[in-house]
Motif scaffolding. Structure first.
Motif, PDB file in Angstrom:
ATOM      1  N   LYS A   1       0.731  -1.326   0.078  1.00 29.71           N
ATOM      2  CA  LYS A   1       0.062   0.049   0.108  1.00 29.71           C
ATOM      3  C   LYS A   1       0.873   1.124   0.109  1.00 29.71           C
ATOM      4  O   LYS A   1       2.001   1.299   0.666  1.00 29.71           O
ATOM      5  CB  LYS A   1      -0.798   0.215   1.479  1.00 29.71           C
ATOM      6  N   PRO A   2       0.630   2.341  -0.532  1.00 27.90           N
ATOM      7  CA  PRO A   2       1.112   3.370  -0.577  1.00 27.90           C
ATOM      8  C   PRO A   2       1.160   4.338   0.765  1.00 27.90           C
ATOM      9  O   PRO A   2       0.056   4.323   1.177  1.00 27.90           O
ATOM     10  CB  PRO A   2       0.633   4.557  -1.762  1.00 27.90           C
ATOM     11  N   ASP A   3       2.262   4.776   1.251  1.00 27.17           N
ATOM     12  CA  ASP A   3       2.507   5.475   2.372  1.00 27.17           C
ATOM     13  C   ASP A   3       2.067   6.858   2.271  1.00 27.17           C
ATOM     14  O   ASP A   3       1.560   7.238   1.135  1.00 27.17           O
ATOM     15  CB  ASP A   3       3.813   5.525   3.103  1.00 27.17           C
ATOM     16  N   ALA A   4       2.167   7.571   3.199  1.00 28.62           N
ATOM     17  CA  ALA A   4       1.767   9.278   2.959  1.00 28.62           C
ATOM     18  C   ALA A   4       2.572   9.820   1.819  1.00 28.62           C
ATOM     19  O   ALA A   4       2.133  10.875   1.307  1.00 28.62           O
ATOM     20  CB  ALA A   4       1.936   9.876   4.466  1.00 28.62           C
ATOM     21  N   SER A   5       3.626   9.378   1.683  1.00 27.50           N
ATOM     22  CA  SER A   5       4.518  10.075   0.541  1.00 27.50           C
ATOM     23  C   SER A   5       4.556   9.310  -0.718  1.00 27.50           C
ATOM     24  O   SER A   5       4.906   9.856  -1.879  1.00 27.50           O
ATOM     25  CB  SER A   5       6.137   9.896   0.911  1.00 27.50           C
ATOM     26  N   GLY A   6       3.517   8.378  -0.771  1.00 27.65           N
ATOM     27  CA  GLY A   6       3.152   7.658  -1.999  1.00 27.65           C
ATOM     28  C   GLY A   6       4.076   6.571  -2.421  1.00 27.65           C
ATOM     29  O   GLY A   6       3.759   5.816  -3.382  1.00 27.65           O
ATOM     30  N   GLU A   7       5.026   6.110  -1.395  1.00 31.33           N
ATOM     31  CA  GLU A   7       5.969   5.101  -1.629  1.00 31.33           C
ATOM     32  C   GLU A   7       5.204   3.789  -1.241  1.00 31.33           C
ATOM     33  O   GLU A   7       4.438   3.556  -0.301  1.00 31.33           O
ATOM     34  CB  GLU A   7       7.200   5.235  -0.578  1.00 31.33           C
ATOM     35  N   LEU A   8       5.263   2.694  -2.104  1.00 30.95           N
ATOM     36  CA  LEU A   8       4.636   1.477  -1.791  1.00 30.95           C
ATOM     37  C   LEU A   8       5.486   0.832  -0.615  1.00 30.95           C
ATOM     38  O   LEU A   8       6.527   0.489  -0.937  1.00 30.95           O
ATOM     39  CB  LEU A   8       4.521   0.596  -3.184  1.00 30.95           C
ATOM     40  N   ARG A   9       4.653   0.346   0.451  1.00 31.95           N
ATOM     41  CA  ARG A   9       5.184  -0.496   1.555  1.00 31.95           C
ATOM     42  C   ARG A   9       4.509  -1.803   1.557  1.00 31.95           C
ATOM     43  O   ARG A   9       3.225  -1.905   1.624  1.00 31.95           O
ATOM     44  CB  ARG A   9       5.024   0.398   2.735  1.00 31.95           C
TER      45      ARG A   9
ATOM     46  N   ALA B   1       2.840   0.711 -11.541  1.00 29.34           N
ATOM     47  CA  ALA B   1       3.708   1.200 -10.819  1.00 29.34           C
ATOM     48  C   ALA B   1       5.146   0.822 -10.896  1.00 29.34           C
ATOM     49  O   ALA B   1       5.142  -0.665 -11.343  1.00 29.34           O
ATOM     50  CB  ALA B   1       3.510   1.450  -9.419  1.00 29.34           C
ATOM     51  N   ALA B   2       6.105   1.312 -10.797  1.00 23.70           N
ATOM     52  CA  ALA B   2       7.626   0.877 -10.967  1.00 23.70           C
ATOM     53  C   ALA B   2       7.960   0.085 -12.304  1.00 23.70           C
ATOM     54  O   ALA B   2       8.203  -0.974 -12.415  1.00 23.70           O
ATOM     55  CB  ALA B   2       8.029  -0.107  -9.970  1.00 23.70           C
ATOM     56  N   ALA B   3       7.529   0.831 -13.413  1.00 21.52           N
ATOM     57  CA  ALA B   3       7.537   0.499 -14.851  1.00 21.52           C
ATOM     58  C   ALA B   3       6.835  -0.807 -15.032  1.00 21.52           C
ATOM     59  O   ALA B   3       7.453  -1.955 -15.616  1.00 21.52           O
ATOM     60  CB  ALA B   3       9.127   0.416 -15.047  1.00 21.52           C
ATOM     61  N   GLY B   4       5.599  -0.943 -14.282  1.00 23.43           N
ATOM     62  CA  GLY B   4       4.824  -2.132 -14.584  1.00 23.43           C
ATOM     63  C   GLY B   4       4.983  -3.292 -13.514  1.00 23.43           C
ATOM     64  O   GLY B   4       4.398  -4.255 -13.727  1.00 23.43           O
TER      65      GLY B   4
END
Length: 521
Positions: A318-326, A344-347
Motif C-alpha cells: 500500500k502507498p504510504d503518506a509520501s506515495g511510496e509502496l510499503r 507502478a515501478a515500470a509495470g
C-alpha cells in the motif's frame, strides 16, 4: 474421451431419442405456441396455465378447462384443482422422476426430481393417458406421472428413509467421502454389533485411529436418529438405484475407488454410519472424508480485469503518506483480484480494486473475451474459457462479472477424439444436474464410481462444467475432458446460468440451449 457420465453416454447414442423429442415438441405445438418464441414450454409459473390447458384437453381430462360438453365454461374451482398452489404435494420415489411438458409419455422432458423430493402439485390429475395413477401438474411447470416413480403418499418409505435433500447453493451439496481399501460394506439397516462382526470381523476392542478422528471433525456432528432409522427397518431402494446382491444385513461392498455424497450421518454402536443418496448405509471409518478446498473465484463488481495469484508468499503493498509502496499484508495462493489498470515501478506492480498493489510477476491475468455472436450487444450471459490460461470468465453483456481458475483436459490443445483434451468451440448449456454420477475420471487410474459430482452442466455430448471434490489442482490441466471447477465456483455458476433448475427439482433440460460457452486456446 470426455469425462464419463452414464446418462450422457446414453444420450450420445440417442439420435433416435432426439427424433422422439422432436416428435414430442410437435405433439405439444399448442403448448409452445402459447409462450414467447425464445422460451422453452412453460419456463415460468406464470406460463403454467398456457401450458396446461390445451395439453389437458388433448389428454382427455375429465372436465375440459374451457367448457363442458354443452359449451359452458368449466367452473373456476375445477380449473384451480388442475394447477399447483393449494398446498398439495407429490413425492419422488425414484432416482429420476421425470417431469414432462405435457401429460403424456411422449412429451418433451423438462427435467427430473430425485428420490425423496417433495414438490407442490395440483389437487386433481390432468388425465391418465399411459399413466394409471394420473398425471399431476407440478410447480413451477410440467407434469409428473404417479406410479413407480412418484407417489401421493407423503409418508412413503422412500420419503421416510430420506431425511434431507441436497443443500442447493452450498459448495458441497452433500458431505463427501472416498472409500478406503477394502471399500465399505453397504448395509441395508443400522447393523447390530453381531452383524458387524459377522460381516466385517470387527471387534469392539479396536480403537479409533487418528485419521478417523480427523474425518469426524470434517463431517461435523452426526444427526439424531429419525424414527425410520431408530426402528432399524431395512432401507428401500428407489427405482433406478442399483442392487446387484442382497444379504440379510448388507448389499455387498461398494466398488473399488468409489466416492459418495452422504445425505446424513448417524452415531451407532460406537461407530458412525453415513446414508448415501441411493439409500445404503456405509461405515464412515472405512472411508476418508473430503477436505474442502480454499479455492474461490472472484466476483467483478465494477470495472476491471480479473487476475489470480499463482505463487506462494506474495506480499501486498500500500502507498504510504509520501506515495511510496510499503508491504501491507499477504496475497494467498490462487486468490482472485480485480485489476484497475494502474501500474507502478515500470509495470512491476499493479493496482487492485481493493486498494492494494501486487507484483505483476505473481499474477495470471485473464484475457477478456471477444463477443463473436452479438451476445454482449444484447446484454446476454456468456462464458469464456481459456485452455492455455486455465481460466473461466463469466460475462453479462460486455462486462465480466465472475472469474475463476479451472482444470481442463489433460490432452491440453490436442484432438479430443484421440486424447483427453477438452473440446473447443461454441456451445450452449442444455442440461443442468444438481449432482450426477461419474464413472471413471481423475480420482485414480482405476476409478469407476464417483457419486454425486456437484453442479453438472452439460454443453456438448458428455462434456460438462462441474465441481470436483477429489482434487485441488485448479489452474492446471487435470480432467479427462470436462471443465473442472472448485465446488464454490461450480455452485455460483450453476445458480447464474440458464436453464434455471426449479427449487425441489434435481435437473432441468433445455433443448434450445441456455447460456453460451466459448472454449478456446
Amino acid at each position: 474421451m470426455a469425462c464419463s457420465f452414464p446418462d450422457a453416454r446414453a444420450r450420445r447414442r440417442g439420435g433416435l431419442d432426439r427424433l422422439r423429442r422432436a416428435s414430442a415438441l410437435a405433439a405439444s405445438a399448442l403448448v409452445a405456441a402459447c409462450g414467447p418464441g425464445e422460451e422453452p414450454p412453460g419456463r415460468s409459473a406464470a406460463a403454467q396455465p398456457a401450458v396446461a390447458e390445451p395439453a389437458l384437453a388433448a389428454a382427455g381430462a375429465v372436465e375440459p378447462l374451457d367448457g363442458g360438453a354443452d359449451g359452458e365454461a368449466a367452473p373456476a374451482a375445477s380449473r384451480e384443482a388442475l394447477r399447483p398452489g393449494r398446498g398439495d404435494k407429490l413425492a419422488s420415489i425414484a432416482m429420476r422422476t421425470f417431469v414432462y411438458a405435457a401429460p403424456e409419455r411422449g412429451a418433451l422432458k423438462l427435467g427430473y426430481l430425485r428420490a425423496g423430493a417433495l414438490v407442490e402439485r395440483a389437487a386433481a390429475p390432468s388425465g391418465d393417458a399411459g399413466c394409471a395413477g394420473g398425471w399431476y401438474a407440478i410447480h413451477p411447470r410440467g407434469f409428473v406421472c404417479v406410479g413407480k416413480g412418484a407417489s401421493l403418499d407423503l409418508d412413503h418409505e422412500i420419503v421416510a428413509a430420506t431425511p434431507a435433500g441436497p443443500r442447493r447453493g452450498e459448495p458441497y451439496p452433500y458431505r463427501y467421502v472416498v472409500s478406503r481399501k477394502p471399500p465399505p460394506h453397504l448395509y441395508v439397516h443400522l447393523p447390530s454389533e453381531a452383524e458387524q462382526r459377522r460381516v466385517e470381523g470387527r471387534s469392539r476392542a479396536q480403537g479409533t485411529p487418528a485419521w478417523s478422528r480427523r474425518d469426524e471433525a470434517l463431517l461435523g456432528e452426526p444427526e439424531p436418529l429419525t424414527p425410520f432409522f431408530a426402528s432399524r427397518r431395512d432401507l428401500p431402494k428407489p427405482l433406478g438405484a442399483a442392487e446387484k446382491v442382497r444379504f440379510p444385513a448388507h448389499r455387498g461392498r461398494a466398488r473399488a475407488d468409489s466416492a459418495f455424497g452422504l445425505i446424513s450421518t448417524f452415531a451407532w454402536t460406537g461407530r458412525r454410519f453415513g446414508l448415501t443418496t441411493e439409500l445404503d448405509l456405509i461405515p464412515i471409518d472405512r472411508t476418508s472424508a473430503v477436505a474442502p478446498t480454499a479455492m474461490r473465484g472472484v466476483e467483478v463488481k465494477g470495472e476491471g480485469t480479473p487476475a489470480f495469484v499463482m505463487h506462494h508468499g506474495v506480499r501486498t503493498l500500500k502507498p504510504d503518506a509520501s506515495g511510496e509502496l510499503r508491504p501491507d499484508g499477504w496475497a494467498a495462493h490462487r486468490s482472485g483480484w480485480v485489476l484497475t489498470g494502474k501500474t507502478a515501478a515500470a509495470g512491476a506492480y499493479v493496482e487492485t480494486d481493493a486498494g492494494v498493489w501486487i507484483p505483476a510477476s505473481a499474477l495470471r491475468v485473464a484475457r477478456l473475451g471477444r463477443d463473436f455472436w452479438g451476445h454482449a450487444a444484447r446484454g446476454r450471459k456468456w462464458i469464456d474459457i481459456s485452455i492455455e490460461l486455465q481460466t473461466l470468465v463469466a460475462y453479462e453483456g460486455e462486462r465480466p462479472v465472475f472469474a475463476t481458475l479451472v482444470s481442463t483436459g489433460r490432452g491440453e490443445l490436442g484432438d479430443p477424439a484421440t486424447t483427453s483434451a477438452t473440446v473447443q468451440g461454441t456451445f450452449f448449456i442444455r442440461e443442468k444436474h444438481v449432482t450426477a454420477t461419474m464413472d471413471g475420471d481423475e480420482l485414480s487410474e482405476s476409478s469407476v464410481d464417483l457419486r454425486d459430482v456437484p453442479y453438472v452442466q452439460y454443453f456438448h455430448n458428455s462434456y460438462a462444467l462441474h465441481g470436483v471434490y477429489w482434487h485441488d489442482a485448479f489452474g492446471k490441466v487435470r480432467s479427462s475432458g470436462c471443465v473442472n471447477l472448485a465446488p464454490a465456483d461450480a455452485a455460483w455458476l450453476f445458480a447464474w446460468t440458464d436453464p434455471p433448475v426449479p427449487e425441489g427439482w434435481h435437473a432441468a433440460f433445455n433443448d434450445k440451449g441456455g447460456t453460451l460457452v466459448y472454449i478456446h486456446a
